[in-house]
Design a protein around this motif. Structure first.
Motif, mmCIF file in Angstrom:
data_model
loop_
_atom_site.group_PDB
_atom_site.id
_atom_site.type_symbol
_atom_site.label_atom_id
_atom_site.label_comp_id
_atom_site.label_asym_id
_atom_site.label_seq_id
_atom_site.Cartn_x
_atom_site.Cartn_y
_atom_site.Cartn_z
ATOM 1 N N GLY A 1 29.581 -19.123 -5.022
ATOM 2 C CA GLY A 1 30.378 -20.136 -5.612
ATOM 3 C C GLY A 1 29.269 -21.102 -6.257
ATOM 4 N N PRO A 2 29.954 -22.073 -7.047
ATOM 5 C CA PRO A 2 29.199 -22.911 -7.659
ATOM 6 C C PRO A 2 28.414 -24.052 -6.760
ATOM 7 C CG PRO A 2 31.181 -23.487 -8.025
ATOM 8 C CD PRO A 2 31.214 -22.114 -7.299
ATOM 9 N N GLY A 3 28.915 -24.268 -5.636
ATOM 10 C CA GLY A 3 28.477 -25.280 -4.822
ATOM 11 C C GLY A 3 27.147 -24.955 -4.078
ATOM 12 N N VAL A 4 26.723 -23.495 -4.313
ATOM 13 C CA VAL A 4 25.636 -23.251 -3.849
ATOM 14 C C VAL A 4 24.409 -23.892 -4.205
ATOM 15 C CG1 VAL A 4 25.115 -21.312 -5.162
ATOM 16 C CG2 VAL A 4 24.222 -21.349 -2.801
ATOM 17 N N PHE A 5 24.401 -24.218 -5.587
ATOM 18 C CA PHE A 5 23.348 -24.743 -6.487
ATOM 19 C C PHE A 5 23.073 -26.305 -5.832
ATOM 20 C CE2 PHE A 5 25.117 -21.205 -9.205
ATOM 21 C CZ PHE A 5 24.121 -20.864 -9.440
ATOM 22 N N TRP A 6 23.822 -26.733 -5.379
ATOM 23 C CA TRP A 6 23.995 -28.301 -5.007
ATOM 24 C C TRP A 6 23.736 -28.404 -3.329
ATOM 25 C CZ3 TRP A 6 22.592 -31.208 -8.902
ATOM 26 C CH2 TRP A 6 23.289 -30.411 -10.150
ATOM 27 N N ASP A 7 23.767 -27.507 -2.603
ATOM 28 C CA ASP A 7 23.502 -27.248 -1.483
ATOM 29 C C ASP A 7 22.144 -28.062 -0.943
ATOM 30 O OD1 ASP A 7 25.709 -25.982 -0.612
ATOM 31 O OD2 ASP A 7 24.779 -24.050 -0.283
ATOM 32 N N GLY A 8 22.281 -29.223 -0.005
ATOM 33 C CA GLY A 8 21.131 -29.933 0.518
ATOM 34 C C GLY A 8 20.699 -31.067 -0.458
ATOM 35 N N ILE A 9 21.388 -31.240 -1.522
ATOM 36 C CA ILE A 9 21.174 -32.520 -2.436
ATOM 37 C C ILE A 9 21.037 -33.610 -2.039
ATOM 38 C CG2 ILE A 9 23.591 -32.676 -3.339
ATOM 39 C CD1 ILE A 9 20.438 -33.044 -5.391
ATOM 40 N N ALA A 10 21.919 -34.106 -1.084
ATOM 41 C CA ALA A 10 21.947 -35.375 -0.342
ATOM 42 C C ALA A 10 20.730 -35.743 0.417
ATOM 43 C CB ALA A 10 23.234 -35.818 0.497
ATOM 44 N N PRO A 11 20.221 -34.815 1.283
ATOM 45 C CA PRO A 11 18.912 -35.075 1.920
ATOM 46 C C PRO A 11 17.727 -35.099 1.162
ATOM 47 C CG PRO A 11 19.723 -32.986 2.694
ATOM 48 C CD PRO A 11 20.818 -33.719 1.886
ATOM 49 N N ARG A 12 17.816 -34.344 0.020
ATOM 50 C CA ARG A 12 16.816 -34.035 -0.886
ATOM 51 C C ARG A 12 16.432 -35.408 -1.906
ATOM 52 N NH1 ARG A 12 12.329 -31.127 -2.525
ATOM 53 N NH2 ARG A 12 13.477 -29.364 -2.299
#
Length: 214
Positions: free
Chosen positions: A178-189
């Motif tokens: 799904g589209p959410g995979v492209f933003w996994d881990g964005i907060a800690p990054r």
């Protein structure tokens, strides 16, 4: 750590050199913002050739854990044995360029434009690089984060099989996760980038000022 030291040294040097050339030869006239973008994009292009092999080894070691390789040298040797120099230097190179060029364009562009505002003098030589560096670091990663996710998947493959294109990997990720995979881990990054680039610009500005006044 060694890779980032070399990459940052090269990217700052190329950016400064191209910006000086633009000013000296009046490239793009009085359009300072465009000069910043041209210098930054050039720096991103040049740095891609260093970032691709460094990221390849980092991704392989992080994905496979300590049980797969005794160290960085063994990981490099494993890649060279199965894929040759092409596998080390160019796997994920196109995706790295697609990440580095816009990222550094925003990185140096945002920082340069913030430094040109009245807030630079208000904040002073300590707080301005720290705050503007943090803002620039986050600004450059938000739009290119999905590209980095695709790049990581491309580089986390080993062997002589044909490398998938960026589009093929992106479609596979979308269909499977799904589209959410492209933003996994964005907060800690972003948290990491804020601290990383605040310190980077502060140390760079402090050392540059000290050396030029020496």
């Amino acid at each position: 750590m060694m890779g980032q030291a070399i990459i940052k040294a090269v990217v700052f040097a190329v950016n400064a050199a191209v910006l000086d050339l633009c000013v000296e030869h009046n490239v793009l006239g009085d359009h300072h913002a465009l000069q910043l973008l041209l210098a930054a994009a050039t720096a991103g292009f040049v740095t891609s050739f260093l970032a691709a092999p460094v990221d390849r080894i980092k991704v392989l070691m992080q994905a496979r854990g300590n049980s797969a390789y005794a160290g960085e040298n063994q990981c490099v040797q494993a890649v060279l044995q199965t894929e040759g120099w092409k596998g080390l230097m160019s796997r994920g190179l196109a995706c790295t360029m697609a990440r580095e060029i816009p990222a550094y364009s925003l990185y140096f562009g945002v920082y340069g434009m913030l430094q040109a505002t009245e807030y630079s003098a208000m904040l002073g030589p300590t707080m301005a690089p720290l705050l503007f560096g943090a803002i620039a670091g986050c600004a450059c990663w938000i739009p290119i984060y999905p590209i980095d996710v695709v790049k990581t998947v491309i580089q986390n493959t080993q062997g002589s099989k044909k490398e998938q294109s960026m589009l093929e990997v992106a479609v596979d990720l979308y269909q499977n996760h799904g589209p959410g995979v492209f933003w996994d881990g964005i907060a800690p990054r972003l948290a990491r980038q804020a601290v990383n680039h605040a310190v980077t610009f502060y140390v760079y500005d402090a050392l540059y000022t000290s050396l030029t006044n020496f």
